[in-house]
Design a protein around this motif. Structure first.
Motif, PDB file in Angstrom:
ATOM      1  N   VAL A  74       0.888  -0.839   0.045  1.00 40.11           N
ATOM      2  CA  VAL A  74      -0.194   0.082  -0.257  1.00 40.11           C
ATOM      3  C   VAL A  74       1.314   1.029   0.279  1.00 40.11           C
ATOM      4  CG1 VAL A  74      -1.819   1.164   1.349  1.00 40.11           C
ATOM      5  CG2 VAL A  74      -2.118  -1.318   0.985  1.00 40.11           C
ATOM      6  N   ASP A  75       1.151   1.705  -0.815  1.00 38.78           N
ATOM      7  CA  ASP A  75       1.910   3.312  -0.933  1.00 38.78           C
ATOM      8  C   ASP A  75       0.642   5.086  -1.084  1.00 38.78           C
ATOM      9  OD1 ASP A  75       3.394   5.074  -1.611  1.00 38.78           O
ATOM     10  OD2 ASP A  75       3.199   4.069  -4.086  1.00 38.78           O
ATOM     11  N   ASN A  76       0.800   5.467  -0.113  1.00 37.88           N
ATOM     12  CA  ASN A  76      -0.484   5.973   0.366  1.00 37.88           C
ATOM     13  C   ASN A  76      -1.917   6.220   0.156  1.00 37.88           C
ATOM     14  OD1 ASN A  76       1.887   8.187   0.503  1.00 37.88           O
ATOM     15  ND2 ASN A  76       2.318   8.806  -1.751  1.00 37.88           N
ATOM     16  N   GLY A  77      -2.137   5.818   0.242  1.00 33.98           N
ATOM     17  CA  GLY A  77      -3.684   4.923   0.522  1.00 33.98           C
ATOM     18  C   GLY A  77      -3.953   4.035  -0.859  1.00 33.98           C
ATOM     19  N   GLU A  78      -3.351   3.494  -1.704  1.00 35.53           N
ATOM     20  CA  GLU A  78      -3.126   3.198  -2.895  1.00 35.53           C
ATOM     21  C   GLU A  78      -2.638   1.551  -3.025  1.00 35.53           C
ATOM     22  OE1 GLU A  78      -3.537   6.875  -5.839  1.00 35.53           O
ATOM     23  OE2 GLU A  78      -2.525   5.510  -5.920  1.00 35.53           O
ATOM     24  N   LEU A  79      -3.134   0.152  -3.041  1.00 34.34           N
ATOM     25  CA  LEU A  79      -3.145  -0.664  -4.011  1.00 34.34           C
ATOM     26  C   LEU A  79      -1.835  -0.784  -4.358  1.00 34.34           C
ATOM     27  CD1 LEU A  79      -3.129  -3.382  -2.500  1.00 34.34           C
ATOM     28  CD2 LEU A  79      -4.532  -4.320  -3.921  1.00 34.34           C
ATOM     29  N   ARG A  80      -0.427  -1.062  -4.798  1.00 33.65           N
ATOM     30  CA  ARG A  80       0.546  -1.179  -5.463  1.00 33.65           C
ATOM     31  C   ARG A  80       0.703  -2.983  -6.209  1.00 33.65           C
ATOM     32  NH1 ARG A  80       6.228   1.782  -5.587  1.00 33.65           N
ATOM     33  NH2 ARG A  80       6.260  -0.013  -3.330  1.00 33.65           N
ATOM     34  N   VAL A  81       0.835  -2.922  -7.314  1.00 31.21           N
ATOM     35  CA  VAL A  81       1.306  -4.626  -7.732  1.00 31.21           C
ATOM     36  C   VAL A  81       2.412  -4.622  -8.410  1.00 31.21           C
ATOM     37  CG1 VAL A  81      -0.159  -6.782  -8.747  1.00 31.21           C
ATOM     38  CG2 VAL A  81      -1.261  -5.313  -7.366  1.00 31.21           C
ATOM     39  N   ARG A  82       3.062  -5.525  -8.038  1.00 24.68           N
ATOM     40  CA  ARG A  82       4.655  -5.055  -9.618  1.00 24.68           C
ATOM     41  C   ARG A  82       5.253  -6.534  -9.161  1.00 24.68           C
ATOM     42  NH1 ARG A  82       8.877  -2.642  -5.578  1.00 24.68           N
ATOM     43  NH2 ARG A  82       7.198  -3.297  -3.930  1.00 24.68           N
ATOM     44  N   SER A  83       5.899  -7.128  -9.967  1.00 22.68           N
ATOM     45  CA  SER A  83       6.524  -8.353 -10.706  1.00 22.68           C
ATOM     46  C   SER A  83       7.112  -8.357  -9.812  1.00 22.68           C
ATOM     47  CB  SER A  83       6.357  -8.675 -11.817  1.00 22.68           C
ATOM     48  OG  SER A  83       7.629  -7.840 -12.428  1.00 22.68           O
ATOM     49  N   VAL A  84       8.054  -9.459  -9.156  1.00 18.53           N
ATOM     50  CA  VAL A  84       9.193  -9.277  -8.548  1.00 18.53           C
ATOM     51  C   VAL A  84      10.734  -9.343  -9.415  1.00 18.53           C
ATOM     52  CG1 VAL A  84      10.752 -11.213  -7.780  1.00 18.53           C
ATOM     53  CG2 VAL A  84       8.590 -11.965  -7.423  1.00 18.53           C
ATOM     54  N   LYS A  85      10.140  -9.476 -10.872  1.00 18.59           N
ATOM     55  CA  LYS A  85      10.904  -9.169 -11.646  1.00 18.59           C
ATOM     56  C   LYS A  85      11.155  -7.254 -11.799  1.00 18.59           C
ATOM     57  CE  LYS A  85      12.318  -8.856 -16.668  1.00 18.59           C
ATOM     58  NZ  LYS A  85      12.225  -9.313 -18.272  1.00 18.59           N
ATOM     59  N   ARG A  86      10.227  -6.506 -12.157  1.00 14.19           N
ATOM     60  CA  ARG A  86      10.480  -5.495 -11.953  1.00 14.19           C
ATOM     61  C   ARG A  86      11.054  -4.681 -11.248  1.00 14.19           C
ATOM     62  NH1 ARG A  86      11.542  -1.232 -13.125  1.00 14.19           N
ATOM     63  NH2 ARG A  86      10.129   0.941 -12.613  1.00 14.19           N
ATOM     64  N   ALA A  87      10.360  -5.273  -9.509  1.00 14.72           N
ATOM     65  CA  ALA A  87      10.883  -4.978  -8.262  1.00 14.72           C
ATOM     66  C   ALA A  87      12.741  -5.114  -8.289  1.00 14.72           C
ATOM     67  CB  ALA A  87      10.594  -5.801  -7.275  1.00 14.72           C
ATOM     68  N   ILE A  88      13.246  -6.742  -8.935  1.00  9.16           N
ATOM     69  CA  ILE A  88      14.512  -6.578  -8.198  1.00  9.16           C
ATOM     70  C   ILE A  88      14.740  -5.356  -9.737  1.00  9.16           C
ATOM     71  CG2 ILE A  88      16.272  -8.120  -9.432  1.00  9.16           C
ATOM     72  CD1 ILE A  88      13.753 -10.161  -8.077  1.00  9.16           C
ATOM     73  N   GLU A  89      14.601  -4.939 -10.850  1.00 13.22           N
ATOM     74  CA  GLU A  89      15.225  -4.479 -11.315  1.00 13.22           C
ATOM     75  C   GLU A  89      15.394  -2.869 -11.280  1.00 13.22           C
ATOM     76  OE1 GLU A  89      12.226  -4.201 -14.701  1.00 13.22           O
ATOM     77  OE2 GLU A  89      13.488  -5.601 -16.129  1.00 13.22           O
ATOM     78  N   ARG A  90      13.860  -2.446 -11.037  1.00 17.49           N
ATOM     79  CA  ARG A  90      14.051  -1.308  -9.655  1.00 17.49           C
ATOM     80  C   ARG A  90      14.763  -0.903  -8.273  1.00 17.49           C
ATOM     81  NH1 ARG A  90       9.694   1.632  -5.984  1.00 17.49           N
ATOM     82  NH2 ARG A  90      10.159   3.580  -6.332  1.00 17.49           N
ATOM     83  N   ALA A  91      15.228  -1.788  -7.596  1.00 19.44           N
ATOM     84  CA  ALA A  91      16.116  -2.408  -6.816  1.00 19.44           C
ATOM     85  C   ALA A  91      17.638  -1.647  -7.463  1.00 19.44           C
ATOM     86  CB  ALA A  91      16.178  -3.271  -5.585  1.00 19.44           C
ATOM     87  N   ARG A  92      18.212  -2.981  -8.681  1.00 23.03           N
ATOM     88  CA  ARG A  92      19.357  -2.956  -9.532  1.00 23.03           C
ATOM     89  C   ARG A  92      19.559  -1.222  -9.707  1.00 23.03           C
ATOM     90  NH1 ARG A  92      19.251  -8.700 -12.123  1.00 23.03           N
ATOM     91  NH2 ARG A  92      20.184  -9.492 -10.373  1.00 23.03           N
ATOM     92  N   ALA A  93      18.896  -0.881 -10.699  1.00 23.32           N
ATOM     93  CA  ALA A  93      18.478   0.748 -11.021  1.00 23.32           C
ATOM     94  C   ALA A  93      19.131   1.694  -9.758  1.00 23.32           C
ATOM     95  CB  ALA A  93      17.031   1.043 -11.489  1.00 23.32           C
ATOM     96  N   ILE A  94      18.392   1.439  -8.825  1.00 24.36           N
ATOM     97  CA  ILE A  94      18.811   2.876  -7.392  1.00 24.36           C
ATOM     98  C   ILE A  94      19.810   2.300  -6.738  1.00 24.36           C
ATOM     99  CG2 ILE A  94      18.532   2.435  -4.909  1.00 24.36           C
ATOM    100  CD1 ILE A  94      15.461   2.060  -5.947  1.00 24.36           C
ATOM    101  N   LEU A  95      20.596   0.660  -6.840  1.00 18.79           N
ATOM    102  CA  LEU A  95      21.795   0.788  -6.883  1.00 18.79           C
ATOM    103  C   LEU A  95      22.736   1.547  -7.645  1.00 18.79           C
ATOM    104  CD1 LEU A  95      21.772  -2.970  -5.156  1.00 18.79           C
ATOM    105  CD2 LEU A  95      22.409  -1.038  -3.802  1.00 18.79           C
ATOM    106  N   ARG A  96      22.742   0.879  -9.018  1.00 14.01           N
ATOM    107  CA  ARG A  96      23.400   1.671 -10.226  1.00 14.01           C
ATOM    108  C   ARG A  96      23.678   3.180  -9.962  1.00 14.01           C
ATOM    109  NH1 ARG A  96      20.063  -1.350 -13.416  1.00 14.01           N
ATOM    110  NH2 ARG A  96      21.166  -3.247 -14.438  1.00 14.01           N
ATOM    111  N   LYS A  97      22.634   4.220  -8.965  1.00 12.81           N
ATOM    112  CA  LYS A  97      23.143   5.300  -8.540  1.00 12.81           C
ATOM    113  C   LYS A  97      24.327   5.946  -7.693  1.00 12.81           C
ATOM    114  CE  LYS A  97      18.403   6.391  -9.277  1.00 12.81           C
ATOM    115  NZ  LYS A  97      17.462   7.157  -8.984  1.00 12.81           N
ATOM    116  N   HIS A  98      24.533   4.742  -7.152  1.00 16.09           N
ATOM    117  CA  HIS A  98      25.398   4.597  -5.884  1.00 16.09           C
ATOM    118  C   HIS A  98      26.731   3.614  -5.530  1.00 16.09           C
ATOM    119  CE1 HIS A  98      22.508   6.600  -3.878  1.00 16.09           C
ATOM    120  NE2 HIS A  98      21.691   5.634  -3.820  1.00 16.09           N
TER     121      HIS A  98
END
Length: 82
Positions: free
Chosen positions: A36-60
């Motif tokens: 739940v993000d700001n009162g909204e239900l958010r559904v993500r594929s595991v693959k997409r969540a991993i891609e997003r985490a990797r993108a965040i790490l790449r910045k650092h």
């Protein structure tokens, strides 16, 4: 894609329309992440969540550096000190 109305069925199950499942790259039996993000239900594929985490790490992490290699080197240094 525009929002669509869907019903919650027995057991609290939410039926995700086929077009949305295809866009998310999920199918029957797949595991997804739900939060739940700001009162909204958010559904993500595991693959997409991993891609997003990797993108965040790449910045650092500078290009060409490996966190795994760094961790292994740290552990070896610690082992040598013992």
């Amino acid at each position: 894609m525009e929002a669509q109305r869907v019903k919650i069925v027995d057991g609290g199950k939410l039926v995700i329309p086929a077009l949305m499942r295809r866009q998310l790259g999920i199918g029957t039996g797949d595991t997804v992440l739900v939060d739940v993000d700001n009162g909204e239900l958010r559904v993500r594929s595991v693959k997409r969540a991993i891609e997003r985490a990797r993108a965040i790490l790449r910045k650092h992490i500078p290009e060409g550096e490996s966190l795994a290699d760094e961790l292994i080197a740290d552990r070896r240094r610690e082992a040598e000190r013992e």
